[in-house]
Write a protein that holds these residues in place. Structure first.
Motif, short mmCIF file in Angstrom:
data_model
loop_
_atom_site.label_atom_id
_atom_site.label_comp_id
_atom_site.label_asym_id
_atom_site.label_seq_id
_atom_site.Cartn_x
_atom_site.Cartn_y
_atom_site.Cartn_z
N ASN A 9 0.89 -1.24 -0.09
CA ASN A 9 -0.06 0.12 -0.07
C ASN A 9 0.82 1.29 0.03
N ILE A 10 0.83 2.16 -0.79
CA ILE A 10 1.24 3.22 -0.67
C ILE A 10 0.53 4.62 -1.13
N GLU A 11 0.57 5.96 0.02
CA GLU A 11 -0.73 6.66 -0.11
C GLU A 11 0.15 7.39 0.00
N ASP A 12 -1.35 8.43 -0.13
CA ASP A 12 -0.40 10.00 -0.69
C ASP A 12 -1.27 11.05 0.87
N GLY A 13 -1.63 10.06 1.17
CA GLY A 13 -2.23 11.50 2.25
C GLY A 13 -0.15 11.57 3.37
N GLU A 16 7.80 -0.53 -12.74
CA GLU A 16 9.13 -0.06 -13.19
C GLU A 16 10.18 -1.06 -12.78
N SER A 17 10.17 -0.78 -11.24
CA SER A 17 11.56 -1.74 -10.74
C SER A 17 10.75 -3.02 -10.60
N VAL A 18 10.00 -3.53 -10.15
CA VAL A 18 9.07 -4.25 -9.85
C VAL A 18 7.98 -5.24 -10.16
N PRO A 19 7.98 -5.56 -11.97
CA PRO A 19 6.43 -5.14 -12.49
C PRO A 19 5.02 -6.67 -11.41
N ASP A 20 5.77 -7.24 -11.24
CA ASP A 20 4.73 -8.32 -10.38
C ASP A 20 4.17 -7.81 -9.04
N LEU A 21 4.89 -6.59 -8.36
CA LEU A 21 4.80 -6.49 -6.89
C LEU A 21 3.18 -5.51 -7.20
N PHE A 22 1.91 -6.34 -6.50
CA PHE A 22 0.70 -5.44 -6.96
C PHE A 22 0.68 -4.32 -5.90
N VAL A 23 0.57 -3.27 -6.46
CA VAL A 23 0.26 -1.82 -6.38
C VAL A 23 -0.59 -1.43 -5.59
N ASN A 24 -1.15 -1.49 -4.36
CA ASN A 24 -2.70 -0.92 -3.87
C ASN A 24 -2.32 1.00 -3.79
N ALA A 25 -2.76 1.62 -4.68
CA ALA A 25 -2.70 2.83 -4.52
C ALA A 25 -4.02 3.56 -3.44
N ARG A 26 -3.53 4.17 -2.47
CA ARG A 26 -4.26 4.66 -0.88
C ARG A 26 -4.67 6.35 -1.77
N THR A 27 -5.53 6.69 -1.59
CA THR A 27 -5.94 8.16 -1.81
C THR A 27 -6.75 8.27 0.14
N ASP A 28 -7.11 9.57 0.30
CA ASP A 28 -6.83 9.94 0.87
C ASP A 28 -7.80 10.71 1.51
N THR A 29 -7.99 11.02 0.34
CA THR A 29 -8.73 11.95 -0.38
C THR A 29 -10.18 12.21 1.04
N TYR A 30 -10.78 11.37 1.43
CA TYR A 30 -11.99 10.74 1.69
C TYR A 30 -11.09 11.11 3.59
N ALA A 51 -0.55 5.22 -13.93
CA ALA A 51 0.17 5.56 -13.92
C ALA A 51 0.43 3.72 -13.53
N GLY A 52 -0.32 2.77 -13.64
CA GLY A 52 0.35 1.63 -13.05
C GLY A 52 -0.11 0.77 -12.02
N ALA A 53 -0.99 1.51 -11.34
CA ALA A 53 -1.62 1.02 -9.94
C ALA A 53 -2.59 -0.61 -9.97
N ASP A 54 -1.80 -1.62 -9.46
CA ASP A 54 -2.72 -2.50 -9.25
C ASP A 54 -4.24 -2.70 -8.91
N GLY A 55 -4.32 -1.71 -7.73
CA GLY A 55 -5.58 -1.82 -6.71
C GLY A 55 -5.69 -0.04 -6.59
N LEU A 56 -6.67 -0.14 -5.99
CA LEU A 56 -6.88 1.55 -5.26
C LEU A 56 -7.64 1.00 -4.13
N PHE A 57 -6.77 2.22 -3.14
CA PHE A 57 -7.94 1.62 -1.59
C PHE A 57 -8.25 3.56 -1.38
N VAL A 58 -9.88 3.38 -0.59
CA VAL A 58 -9.78 4.38 -0.15
C VAL A 58 -10.76 4.35 1.14
N PRO A 59 -9.71 4.77 2.07
CA PRO A 59 -10.09 4.51 2.86
C PRO A 59 -11.07 5.88 3.69
#
Length: 273
Positions: free
Chosen positions: A111-115, A136-150, A170-178
């Motif tokens: 998980n990588i967050e933008d907050g 680009e560095s590790v294509p197989d890694l599942f990147v769950n892009a977290r946005t802290d808008t809420y 940008a390549g995110a594999d999933g979106l996380f909106v806590p």
């Protein structure tokens, strides 16, 4: 089982069958207990990891603790995804280096967050750079892009949709909106904004796992809930002893707790998954 096979399996959990119910651990014992409990995938909670180390969450100060824990958890018979806060750096190359280290350990997702700690959001372009650098560095890694808008009440549905589309591009594999619990907004994201799995944080008293599934959510995380529940139970049990009250009879024994570590001390990167 190779890393590629485990990464593919983790990805499939977001696309087929029931939504992935992802419990979040904060140390080796909690993760091992969850794996023993039958959970095929386990995440980490940055709050739990930070608090266990005597540090504050979401300030970028637990890179080493997170990496050390990840190396241990990857030996468990479960697929492991790690919360890396904002990447512990604003430099894309340094975030990518961390991702490479995690993949070498056997971790299949992050998980990588933008907050930001000051309550603002990282610029969309900058966050997309971080996501691209990791993929680009590790294509197989599942990147769950977290946005802290809420979470931070910084933009609502419109800003969430805008960032979701950018992160997917940008390549995110999933979106996380806590923090998102609005049914209409959830359905809108699923139906018209993204075609990557949507992850929602479970909130007690709010939308149930079943209702989130009906809305099209593909991953439901517990976040810091289990860690906070464990703290509550520990204090409650101590108070019950002091008052002469009863304690639960079905607690794990000393041997049970000791056994959580023993089978995995020499295991290799989740080979039993």
């Amino acid at each position: 089982m190779t890393y590629a096979h485990r990464a593919t399996r983790f990805r499939a959990l977001h696309r087929t069958g029931e939504p992935l119910l992802l419990p979040n651990a904060w140390d080796h014992a909690s993760a091992a207990a969850l794996a023993h409990g039958g959970f095929r995938a386990i995440g980490t909670t940055s709050l739990g990891v930070a608090a266990a180390a005597g540090k504050a969450d979401a300030t970028g100060g637990t890179r080493e603790e997170t990496l050390r824990l990840a190396r241990g958890l990857a030996r468990l018979p479960a697929l492991v995804t790690v919360d890396i806060e904002g990447g512990f750096s604003e430099r894309p190359e340094e975030v990518a280096e961390l991702a490479v280290e995690l993949v070498r350990a056997g971790v299949v997702g992050v998980n990588i967050e933008d907050g930001r700690p000051d309550g603002t959001l990282t610029g969309t372009a900058q966050q997309c750079e971080l996501i691209r650098a990791v993929k680009e560095s590790v294509p197989d890694l599942f990147v769950n892009a977290r946005t802290d808008t809420y979470w931070l009440r910084a933009g609502g549905a419109e800003e969430t949709a805008r960032r979701a589309a950018a992160y997917q591009l940008a390549g995110a594999d999933g979106l996380f909106v806590p923090g998102l619990q609005d049914e209409e907004a959830i359905a809108g994201l699923v139906a018209g904004v993204i075609d990557i799995p949507l992850n929602i944080l479970y909130a007690p008293g709010a939308l149930t796992y079943r209702r989130l599934a009906e809305l099209g959510v593909r991953r439901v995380s517990s976040g810091s809930l289990l860690f906070r529940a464990a703290l509550h139970a520990a204090v409650g049990t101590a108070r019950s002893i002091a008052r002469g009250g009863a304690v639960p009879e079905d607690l794990p024994s000393y041997a049970d707790a000791q056994a959580l570590a023993a089978p995995y001390l020499s295991a290799t990167h989740g080979e039993e998954v």
